[in-house]
Design an enzyme around this catalytic site. Structure first.
Site, mmCIF file in Angstrom:
data_model
loop_
_atom_site.group_PDB
_atom_site.id
_atom_site.type_symbol
_atom_site.label_atom_id
_atom_site.label_comp_id
_atom_site.label_asym_id
_atom_site.label_seq_id
_atom_site.Cartn_x
_atom_site.Cartn_y
_atom_site.Cartn_z
ATOM 1 N N ARG A 1 0.825 -1.218 0.000
ATOM 2 C CA ARG A 1 0.000 0.000 0.000
ATOM 3 C C ARG A 1 0.857 1.266 0.000
ATOM 4 O O ARG A 1 0.506 2.271 -0.624
ATOM 5 C CB ARG A 1 -0.906 -0.017 1.234
ATOM 6 C CG ARG A 1 -1.815 1.204 1.381
ATOM 7 C CD ARG A 1 -2.301 1.313 2.827
ATOM 8 N NE ARG A 1 -1.178 1.487 3.736
ATOM 9 C CZ ARG A 1 -1.246 1.266 5.058
ATOM 10 N NH1 ARG A 1 -2.352 0.817 5.609
ATOM 11 N NH2 ARG A 1 -0.186 1.460 5.817
ATOM 12 N N ARG B 1 12.894 5.233 0.638
ATOM 13 C CA ARG B 1 12.875 3.890 1.206
ATOM 14 C C ARG B 1 12.421 2.888 0.145
ATOM 15 O O ARG B 1 11.550 3.197 -0.666
ATOM 16 C CB ARG B 1 11.931 3.822 2.415
ATOM 17 C CG ARG B 1 12.335 4.723 3.572
ATOM 18 C CD ARG B 1 11.498 4.426 4.804
ATOM 19 N NE ARG B 1 10.100 4.751 4.600
ATOM 20 C CZ ARG B 1 9.510 5.866 5.041
ATOM 21 N NH1 ARG B 1 10.222 6.766 5.688
ATOM 22 N NH2 ARG B 1 8.221 6.075 4.824
#
Length: 416
Positions: free
Chosen positions: A218, A228
């Protein structure tokens, strides 16, 4: 407005209204803060400040297990805050992660140099560690052991990215599977659940991996924008040269193929989730475990083949979340919910999707494990006449608006 997002789902409007009127107490009983020590009360303040999803279900747990899980959560939140803080140099962060479990027995240890939003759990760690030391020995042993193993795992992945699908499983084990294992051991230590719940680490690990993989899937856009990378390279490199390239409009078809591959991989944990939940006997423990899992499969259904994963924030509706929270209180209801969302995913599977065969196979297995042979369990939608639904929706909307207006007026009076 939350109610407008649920206009096509009248049962959600009804449940939002019911929740607003106090229906939440069926799964989230009111806490007795007055009987707590100052330090324990502070821990619950931190719990509510730092947890978006788990605070309510933790506080609904029975007896002393509630406090043990609260402290477990805060200890791991503090550890996770160290891992997430990119301002801490590696030469300082790695020893902190490896040794974090030892700080539980150091009365004065705290860390005041973090810039993360949840830094208060590090700055006031002495309050948390005090309440940790107040727990029974069997709880302390579990929390310290999981904290140690998780810290070592986090340190291992600081300097390497998630490459293979096996490494994805390993990373998710360190940051979430161990949480599932620790919680299961706490459930058994409290004697609210059988010893087998705590001993079966494979099922407990799957519970954590399913939630973590759902979050990683998600949060693609947010994570890549912040530098990240948690999607495994073995998956995304089949469809793009760089992970962030999947967000480019011209890469949409490839991006959706990668997304569907990862959703399919996450769904492989659902049979274990069903097996784990079917063992639970205590109602508060069942609610605690089941609610996040049904939220996760609803989220995966929303994410599957959805371009919005690469363009913005993908969330389930608040009315949908409230309905799941209020419904997922027994195994038959959970099986119904899982079957419903797996059917939703099935209807979205493209004839040309590269993962189609694997997706169809795991969905068929999930349907089989859900064991919904009874006609009455096949659908959670109530068959009402259109006139009835329209009237009910209008009444609920007006009542919701009235309640919000009354609350606002009361707040205004209180501020004077």
């Amino acid at each position: 407005m939350d109610i407008l997002k649920s206009l096509g789902h009248p049962e959600e409007i009804f449940n939002l209204f019911k929740f607003k009127m106090g229906g939440c107490r069926t799964v989230m009983p009111k806490m007795d803060y007055e009987s707590m020590s100052d330090s324990l009360r502070t821990c619950y303040v931190y719990l509510n400040q730092t947890s978006r999803s788990f605070a309510a279900v933790i506080q609904a747990l029975d007896g002393e297990l509630r406090h043990a899980v609260c402290i477990f959560y805060l200890v791991l939140r503090a550890l996770d805050t160290v891992e997430d803080d990119m301002t801490i140099p590696l030469e300082k962060k790695v020893p902190m992660l490896n040794n974090f479990h030892t700080y539980l027995y150091q009365e004065e240890w705290c860390f005041t140099e973090s810039h993360e939003k949840d830094r208060q759990v590090l700055e006031d760690f002495p309050t948390i560690s005090l309440e940790f030391r107040n727990l029974a020995q069997e709880y302390r042993d579990v929390i310290s052991d999981i904290c140690h193993r998780m810290g070592v795992g986090m340190a291992e992945f600081l300097e390497k990215k998630v490459g293979s699908m096996k490494e994805w499983d390993q990373y998710c084990h360190y940051v979430a599977g161990l949480v599932g294992i620790g919680l299961s051991r706490l459930f058994s230590a409290s004697q609210l659940e059988d010893p087998e719940v705590g001993r079966d680490t494979e099922l407990a690990n799957s519970m954590g991996l399913f939630l973590q993989k759902t979050n990683i899937i998600r949060d693609y856009l947010e994570d890549t924008q912040e530098g990240r990378a948690f999607w495994p390279k073995e998956a995304w490199s089949q469809f793009a040269s760089r992970l962030e390239d999947l967000a480019q409009p011209e890469k949409l078809e490839s991006a959706l193929s990668c997304l569907n591959l990862l959703v399919t991989d996450a769904l492989c944990h659902v049979p274990d989730v069903i097996a784990y939940l079917s063992r639970l006997r205590n109602q508060s423990v069942f609610n605690f475990c089941a609610i996040p899992q049904v939220m996760a499969i609803a989220t995966l259904s929303t994410c599957y083949n959805n371009p919005m994963v690469f363009q913005g924030v993908v969330k389930i509706r608040k009315g949908q979340a409230v309905t799941l929270m209020m419904d997922a209180t027994n195994m038959r209801a959970v099986q119904t919910i899982i079957a419903q969302y797996s059917q939703e995913i099935l209807q979205k599977v493209s004839l040309t999707d590269p993962s189609r065969d694997k997706t169809l196979h795991i969905l068929a297995l999930i349907q089989e494990k859900s064991a919904l042979a009874q006609p009455g369990l096949g659908s959670r939608n109530h068959h009402r006449s259109p006139m009835y639904l329209s009237a009910a929706m209008l009444l609920a909307a007006l009542s919701w608006q009235y309640l919000n207006t009354t609350a606002a007026q009361a707040q205004g009076t209180g501020d004077v």
